[in-house]
Scaffold this motif. Structure first.
Motif, short mmCIF file in Angstrom:
data_model
loop_
_atom_site.label_atom_id
_atom_site.label_comp_id
_atom_site.label_asym_id
_atom_site.label_seq_id
_atom_site.Cartn_x
_atom_site.Cartn_y
_atom_site.Cartn_z
N LYS B 83 46.55 49.78 38.66
CA LYS B 83 47.62 49.53 39.65
C LYS B 83 47.43 50.45 40.85
O LYS B 83 47.56 50.04 42.00
N ASP B 84 47.16 51.72 40.56
CA ASP B 84 46.94 52.74 41.59
C ASP B 84 45.77 52.37 42.50
O ASP B 84 45.87 52.46 43.73
N LEU B 85 44.67 51.97 41.89
CA LEU B 85 43.47 51.60 42.65
C LEU B 85 43.74 50.39 43.53
O LEU B 85 43.34 50.35 44.69
N ILE B 86 44.44 49.39 42.99
CA ILE B 86 44.74 48.17 43.75
C ILE B 86 45.67 48.49 44.93
O ILE B 86 45.42 48.07 46.05
N SER B 87 46.73 49.28 44.67
CA SER B 87 47.67 49.58 45.76
C SER B 87 46.99 50.43 46.85
O SER B 87 47.28 50.30 48.03
N HIS B 88 46.04 51.30 46.46
CA HIS B 88 45.27 52.08 47.44
C HIS B 88 44.44 51.15 48.33
O HIS B 88 44.39 51.31 49.54
N LYS B 89 43.80 50.18 47.70
CA LYS B 89 42.96 49.24 48.44
C LYS B 89 43.80 48.41 49.40
O LYS B 89 43.41 48.16 50.53
N ARG B 94 45.58 47.16 54.87
CA ARG B 94 46.65 46.98 55.86
C ARG B 94 46.47 47.94 57.02
O ARG B 94 46.74 47.60 58.17
N ALA B 95 46.05 49.17 56.74
CA ALA B 95 45.88 50.19 57.78
C ALA B 95 44.80 49.79 58.77
O ALA B 95 44.86 50.14 59.95
#
Lengths: 97, 97
Positions: B83-89, B94-95
Motif C-alpha cells: 500500500k505504501d509503495l503504491i501510494s508513493h508512486k 501526481r507531482a
C-alpha cells in the motif's frame, strides 16, 4: 504430483532461511546490532532450536536442514548482540571508575 | 518423555510466531514500512505459505497452526508495505503533472 512432498519442504526451508540471510550478512559485516531486539532474537533462536528438535524426533529432513541453517544464522546474530551489550556494560563500568 | 512430541511442535510454533509479533504490531500501529524490505517479506511470506502447504500434506498440526498465524502476520505487514509503495508512486506521478 509434479514434485515430491520432500522437495516442497526443502523449497519452503530455502525461502524462509534465505529471507533471513540479508540481516545475518549485514550484522556480520557491520557488527552493528543497535537496532536489533535481544528479546526477539532470543525467543526466535529458542523457537528454531525447538523446531530442529521436533524435526529430529519426527525424522523430517526438510525441518532439520532448514532449522539447522536458520539456527546458525540466528545464534550468530544473537552472539554479536550479546558481545555488544557486554562491551557496552564494561565501557560504562570503566567510565564510572 | 516428559511431554508429547506434538506439544514440542506447538511450543516451537508459539516461540517463532511470537518473536514475529512485535514487528507486526509496530507496523499495524504506526503504518510505517519505510525500513522494511519488500523482497525479504515477499520471500518470507512465500516460504511460510509453502511450509503451511507442507504441513497440510503431512497432516502436521503444529506446522499448520504455527505457519497459519505467521502467514497472517507476514502478509499483513506485506500488504502495508505494498500500500505504501503504491501510494508513493501515485503521489510522485501526481507531482509530475
Amino acid at each position: 504430483m509434479l514434485f515430491s512432498l520432500e522437495t516442497l519442504g526443502y523449497v519452503a526451508a530455502f525461502c524462509t532461511t534465505s529471507s533471513f540471510l540479508p540481516q545475518a550478512i549485514l550484522t556480520i559485516r557491520t557488527k552493528d546490532t543497535e537496532s536489533l531486539s535481544l528479546g526477539m532474537y532470543s525467543l526466535f533462536s529458542f523457537g528454531v532450536a525447538l523446531w530442529l528438535a521436533y524435526g529430529i524426533f519426527k525424522k523430517d529432513y526438510a525441518l532439520i536442514v532448514g532449522n539447522t541453517v536458520t539456527l546458525i544464522l540466528a545464534t550468530t546474530i544473537l552472539s554479536f548482540k550479546l558481545k555488544d551489550l557486554i562491551s557496552h556494560k564494561v565501557r560504562r563500568h570503566r567510565a564510572r571508575k
